[in-house]
Design a protein around this motif. Structure first.
Motif, short mmCIF file in Angstrom:
data_model
loop_
_atom_site.label_atom_id
_atom_site.label_comp_id
_atom_site.label_asym_id
_atom_site.label_seq_id
_atom_site.Cartn_x
_atom_site.Cartn_y
_atom_site.Cartn_z
N ASN A 240 38.82 -5.96 47.55
CA ASN A 240 39.17 -5.71 46.15
C ASN A 240 38.49 -4.40 45.74
O ASN A 240 37.60 -3.90 46.45
N VAL A 241 38.92 -3.86 44.62
CA VAL A 241 38.45 -2.53 44.22
C VAL A 241 36.94 -2.50 43.98
O VAL A 241 36.25 -1.54 44.34
N GLU A 242 36.43 -3.60 43.42
CA GLU A 242 34.98 -3.65 43.14
C GLU A 242 34.17 -3.48 44.43
O GLU A 242 33.18 -2.76 44.48
N MET A 243 34.67 -4.16 45.46
CA MET A 243 34.00 -4.11 46.77
C MET A 243 34.02 -2.67 47.31
O MET A 243 33.00 -2.14 47.77
N VAL A 244 35.19 -2.05 47.23
CA VAL A 244 35.35 -0.67 47.73
C VAL A 244 34.38 0.25 46.98
O VAL A 244 33.61 1.02 47.60
N MET A 245 34.39 0.16 45.67
CA MET A 245 33.57 1.08 44.87
C MET A 245 32.07 0.83 45.09
O MET A 245 31.28 1.77 45.13
N ALA A 246 31.70 -0.43 45.24
CA ALA A 246 30.28 -0.75 45.43
C ALA A 246 29.77 -0.13 46.74
O ALA A 246 28.69 0.47 46.77
N HIS A 247 30.55 -0.25 47.81
CA HIS A 247 30.12 0.34 49.09
C HIS A 247 30.13 1.86 49.02
O HIS A 247 29.24 2.52 49.57
N MET A 248 31.14 2.41 48.35
CA MET A 248 31.19 3.88 48.22
C MET A 248 29.94 4.38 47.50
O MET A 248 29.32 5.36 47.90
N LYS A 249 29.60 3.69 46.42
CA LYS A 249 28.46 4.11 45.61
C LYS A 249 27.15 3.98 46.42
O LYS A 249 26.34 4.90 46.47
N ALA A 250 27.03 2.84 47.08
CA ALA A 250 25.80 2.59 47.82
C ALA A 250 25.61 3.59 48.96
O ALA A 250 24.48 3.90 49.36
N ASN A 251 26.72 4.09 49.49
CA ASN A 251 26.62 4.98 50.66
C ASN A 251 26.92 6.44 50.31
O ASN A 251 27.09 7.27 51.21
N ALA A 252 26.99 6.74 49.02
CA ALA A 252 27.38 8.10 48.59
C ALA A 252 26.43 9.15 49.16
O ALA A 252 26.86 10.24 49.57
N GLU A 253 25.15 8.80 49.20
CA GLU A 253 24.18 9.78 49.67
C GLU A 253 24.43 10.13 51.15
O GLU A 253 24.37 11.29 51.54
N ASN A 254 24.75 9.11 51.94
CA ASN A 254 25.07 9.38 53.35
C ASN A 254 26.34 10.21 53.49
O ASN A 254 26.42 11.11 54.33
N ALA A 255 27.33 9.91 52.65
CA ALA A 255 28.58 10.68 52.71
C ALA A 255 28.27 12.15 52.37
O ALA A 255 28.79 13.07 53.03
N GLN A 256 27.41 12.36 51.39
CA GLN A 256 27.08 13.74 51.01
C GLN A 256 26.29 14.45 52.11
O GLN A 256 26.51 15.63 52.38
N ARG A 257 25.39 13.71 52.74
CA ARG A 257 24.61 14.33 53.82
C ARG A 257 25.51 14.67 55.00
O ARG A 257 25.36 15.70 55.65
N PHE A 258 26.46 13.79 55.25
CA PHE A 258 27.42 14.00 56.34
C PHE A 258 28.23 15.28 56.04
O PHE A 258 28.38 16.18 56.87
N MET A 259 28.72 15.35 54.80
CA MET A 259 29.52 16.51 54.40
C MET A 259 28.70 17.80 54.51
O MET A 259 29.17 18.81 55.03
N ALA A 260 27.46 17.76 54.05
CA ALA A 260 26.61 18.96 54.09
C ALA A 260 26.38 19.39 55.54
O ALA A 260 26.40 20.59 55.86
N ALA A 261 26.18 18.41 56.42
CA ALA A 261 25.95 18.74 57.84
C ALA A 261 27.19 19.41 58.43
O ALA A 261 27.09 20.40 59.18
#
Ligand SMILES: CSC[C@H]1O[C@H](OP(=O)(O)O)[C@H](O)[C@@H]1O
Ligand SMILES: Nc1ncnc2[nH]cnc12
Length: 313
Positions: A240-261
């Protein structure tokens, strides 16, 4: 935004397309916000140009950014302005796109918050999205056997692995099932995709990847799993959307670090050739000009001349 220039004169070679939960590129300095009109309309969002200091030369390298679903997530998957997004980026000079996507996992070992660098796609869109630049009297066919750029994928994988041990788990390969949506799959569909060898599922790999290929742009998607779709059943909560958004938010920092790398790597001088997609340059000059001059649709020809100046004279 007040004070931010609305023009950018130098060519931009690298772009990021942000998906669900990624509507900007935080941590980079904003150089311009461009309101671009293409023959296919306006992109999903204004194009932000941010700058990144190349680790090898220190030079300030521009990166273009588009928010796939709009600045406020107002575009459903079938409403994303894929043609305009890719056309606007090519017009700016972009030849490399890194695209982010929130995906459902179809395999036990791909856990929510894991990243996947996919190498294949199965098309389960329904033909309702505009999916090509070559139509209406300008016929062209391009190879799509490997929908992602292998050399870009290698770089992305290396960057992802360099962050392992710091909370990033990366799967090197995978097949994306790209479904139409916006409703999620039925359990029967989800199970069927597993029998097909699907690794993850989203609603946005296509036609984005096809249009990038037609535009001679190297393209790699980075997927982040946010759920197990609905195939697990047996009391496990379905996506469900809540689940998707919660994981995205919790892992946003990793996504940003991945993108920066990845941006660190792509802006190195040694990757200059790759970033310019020299291996794809000119392919549409021939593959996109099947239609003889006298049979061409004038409007289609004009649109393609905007996209590929000098190709179809
Ligand atoms: C909000 S769940 C479905 C939505 O999430 C993915 O978006 P994106 O690929 O842009 O990150 C998926 O493709 C759907 O559009
Ligand atoms: N289960 C799912 N199906 C389709 N797109 C998704 N995006 C994130 N999770 C998804």
């Amino acid at each position: 935004m007040a004070g931010v220039p609305n023009t950018y004169d130098a060519p931009v070679h690298i772009a990021v397309i942000g998906g669900t939960g990624i509507s900007s590129l935080p941590g980079f300095s904003l150089a311009a916000t461009l309101d671009i009109d293409t023959p296919w309309g306006k992109p999903s969002s204004p194009v932000s140009i941010v700058t990144h200091a190349s680790p090898s030369t220190g030079a300030s390298i521009p990166i273009a950014f588009i928010s796939r679903h709009g600045l406020h997530h107002e575009l459903a998957p079938h409403e994303v302005k894929n043609q305009a997004n890719i056309a606007a980026l090519r017009h700016l000079g972009v030849r490399t796109i890194i695209a982010f996507s929130a995906v459902g996992s179809l395999q036990e070992e791909i856990r929510p918050r894991d990243f996947v660098v996919p190498d294949q796609i199965i098309d389960r869109t329904k033909g309702i999205r505009p999916f090509t630049f070559f139509e209406k009297g300008m016929v062209g066919h391009v190879g799509f056997g490997d929908p992602f750029d292998k050399r870009l994928a290698e770089i992305v994988r290396r960057c992802g692995h360099s962050l392992e041990g710091e909370g990033v788990t990366l799967h090197d390969k995978g097949t994306v099932i790209c479904m139409e949506g916006p409703q999620f799959s039925t359990r029967a569909e989800s199970n069927m995709y597993r029998t097909w060898g699907g690794s993850v599922i989203n609603m946005s790999a296509l036609p984005e990847a096809k249009l990038a290929r037609e535009a001679e742009i190297g393209y790699q998607m980075i997927c982040m799993a946010t759920d197990y779709d609905c195939w697990r059943g047996n009391g496990e909560e379905d996506v469900n959307v809540e689940m998707v958004m919660a994981h995205m938010k919790a892992n946003a920092e990793n996504a940003q670090r991945f993108m920066a790398a990845v941006l660190n790597e792509l802006t190195k001088e040694e990757n200059g050739e790759l970033v310019l997609a020299k291996h794809m340059e000119g392919q549409m000059r021939f593959a996109g000009a099947m239609t003889k001059k006298e049979g061409r649709g004038q409007e289609a020809e004009k649109k393609l001349q905007w996209l590929f100046p000098g190709y179809f004279e």
